[in-house]
Design a protein around this motif. Structure first.
Motif, PDB file in Angstrom:
ATOM      1  N   VAL A   4      37.550 -23.902  -4.325  1.00  0.00           N
ATOM      2  CA  VAL A   4      36.797 -24.939  -3.509  1.00  0.00           C
ATOM      3  C   VAL A   4      36.850 -24.410  -1.932  1.00  0.00           C
ATOM      4  CG1 VAL A   4      38.863 -26.404  -2.884  1.00  0.00           C
ATOM      5  CG2 VAL A   4      36.508 -27.543  -3.351  1.00  0.00           C
TER       6      VAL A   4
ATOM      7  N   LEU B 175      39.461 -25.899  -9.744  1.00  0.00           N
ATOM      8  CA  LEU B 175      38.691 -25.491  -8.474  1.00  0.00           C
ATOM      9  C   LEU B 175      39.492 -25.689  -7.181  1.00  0.00           C
ATOM     10  CD1 LEU B 175      35.160 -27.244  -8.246  1.00  0.00           C
ATOM     11  CD2 LEU B 175      35.737 -24.764  -7.801  1.00  0.00           C
TER      12      LEU B 175
ATOM     13  N   PRO C 254      36.154 -31.372  -4.204  1.00  0.00           N
ATOM     14  CA  PRO C 254      34.914 -30.524  -5.091  1.00  0.00           C
ATOM     15  C   PRO C 254      33.642 -31.226  -4.781  1.00  0.00           C
ATOM     16  CG  PRO C 254      36.787 -30.474  -6.470  1.00  0.00           C
ATOM     17  CD  PRO C 254      37.245 -31.459  -5.250  1.00  0.00           C
TER      18      PRO C 254
ATOM     19  N   THR D  86      31.652 -22.068  -9.947  1.00  0.00           N
ATOM     20  CA  THR D  86      32.338 -23.400  -9.444  1.00  0.00           C
ATOM     21  C   THR D  86      32.173 -24.370 -10.326  1.00  0.00           C
ATOM     22  OG1 THR D  86      30.717 -23.783  -7.870  1.00  0.00           O
ATOM     23  CG2 THR D  86      32.297 -22.649  -7.007  1.00  0.00           C
TER      24      THR D  86
END
Ligand code: AVJ
Ligand code: FE
Length: 439
Positions: free
Chosen positions: A47, A35, A97, A28
């Motif tokens: 995400v 994401l 995020p 990530t």
């Protein structure tokens, strides 16, 4: 684990959680846009996986085992996989995020605090730190799912890893023969085994032959090039409807370049490697290849017997090579390499009957529907596996290069729809023995 102290168990759980989090962070550590975008209708935005991992950890470790106050009860529903199908997840008011990263960090701090105080004895969720092992496995399972999302993503590569080892075995027989007789399938003692792997039970299996190694790309390409996808003889009705209805003519991510096959792998275009296990095939494609080859897919019991049964002792081992944990010489696991290794790359991982690469490299389709073993009891919740039992899902065994060691063992059962092929799946074939071959 029998002789381990509570401190050993605590350290083991903390290490497994930490390894999962490093993996999650690596998957990530990409632009916000990458994401939050949905790379495929089949997958969540990355995400979502990130915060879902935190949400499950909050529910089981912080609230249930830890007995703490909820951190974010307001987001339980958003990250409940049963409330929202993957295709709908991008439209949800998800944590961004930075919020998601902060959330999983806060949850982890409280979870480790709960681990410090957990008695790690007695039954239920605290036995052997089961809940901690379950959550480490859960995060690693999502890490494999996130790796599949990376594979579906278009654009320049974001991930990199060294190449796997080459072939290290000498010449191998085409097949191994597994003698007729009972063996112990599943487990009642593996501390972090999930509910569907339990309980241990005896199963009688007729003698059969199993391919020594998974079916390679070269062999699979011979099936494709022989017109395998346009000949209904090799497909059952459901499989035929699936390939013809969806224009499927080769494994996912393969494309033709004149006379040759190429594939896209984590953003790299490359020739299809002849001696690697074929990857990204559905159950239907695996079953059709097997029919074309005059064979069939192994049942789940056959696969597990070939992987675990030790004829000399009559015992079932934890892994093909014995009871010790996986090492880099035994199996291609843990996203150390971003591809399967060629067949013959792991002679140290062979099973007592002589089958290679049963653990790691590619998940292997079996012919068996996902159901509970005799005596199955859902634990800790029906949604972990029981709600998936039935004829809709086929069992997959053995783990892939994308599976962490904590999330695989000889008894581990994965499942998916027979049409799925974005996961890291291959297969090997089995066949009944003729009268004069039976041992
Ligand atoms: C066991 C891989 C089929 O991804 O659906 C993740 C694992 N369960 N979160 C899945 C799982 C809940 C599961 N598989
Ligand atoms: Fe999940």
């Amino acid at each position: 684990h029998g002789a381990d102290t509570a401190e050993d168990l605590r350290a083991h759980a903390a290490t497994a959680l930490d390894r999962a989090r490093r993996r999650t962070a690596a998957l990530t550590d990409i632009d916000d846009e990458e994401l939050t975008r949905q790379h495929s209708k089949l997958m969540s935005p990355l995400v979502w996986d990130l915060a879902h991992v935190g949400s499950q950890e909050e529910i089981w470790l912080v609230r249930d085992v830890g007995g703490r106050e909820p951190l974010r009860p307001d987001i339980d529903d958003l990250y409940d996989a049963f409330q929202h199908p993957r295709s709908d997840r991008p439209a949800l008011p998800l944590l961004g995020p930075d919020e998601a990263r902060a959330y999983v960090g806060q949850v982890r701090e409280k979870a480790l605090d709960a681990l410090d105080r957990a008695p790690l004895e007695g039954g239920g969720l605290t036995a052997s730190g089961f809940a901690f092992g379950m959550i480490a496995q859960h995060e690693q399972q999502h890490d494999e799912t996130m790796l599949a999302t990376h594979q579906l993503r278009r654009g320049d590569p974001l991930l990199d890893a060294p190449a796997p080892p080459g072939r290290r075995a000498g010449p191998l027989p085409e097949e191994v023969v597994v003698p007729a007789g009972p063996f112990v399938m599943g487990t009642s003692v593996e501390p972090w085994a999930l509910d569907n792997e339990r309980p241990a039970h005896e199963v009688y299996v007729d003698a059969f032959a199993l391919d020594t190694v998974p079916v390679t790309c070269e062999r699979y390409a011979a099936f494709v090039d022989a017109g395998g996808y346009t000949d209904p003889r090799w497909w059952n009705d459901e499989g035929w409807a699936y390939v013809t209805g969806n224009g499927i003519t080769a494994p996912r991510f393969w494309y033709r370049d004149g006379e040759r096959w190429r594939r896209r792998r984590f953003g790299v275009d490359e020739p299809v490697p002849a001696d690697e296990p074929v990857l990204h095939v559905s159950f239907h494609e695996a079953a059709a290849y097997a029919a074309w080859a005059g064979k069939r897919l192994p049942t789940e019991a056959e696969w597990e017997k070939a992987a675990r049964y030790e004829p000399a002792s009559g015992r079932s081992l934890r892994y093909p090579w014995g009871d010790d944990e996986p090492t880099v010489d035994r199996a291609n696991l843990g996203q150390r390499h971003l591809r399967p290794a060629p067949v013959g790359a792991y002679p140290d991982g062979a099973s007592p009957v002589g089958a290679h690469q049963l653990i790691g490299d590619v998940w292997e389709w079996t012919a068996t529907d996902f159901r509970g073993y005799p005596g199955f009891a859902a634990f800790p919740y029906r949604e972990y596996s029981e709600v998936f039992f039935g004829s809709d899902h086929k069992v997959l065994r053995g783990g892939s290069f994308g599976t962490d060691p904590v999330a695989i063992r000889g008894t581990f059962r994965n499942w998916d729809f027979p049409i799925r092929r974005q996961i890291f799946t291959g297969f090997r074939c089995a066949r009944d023995l003729s009268r004069d071959e039976v041992v």
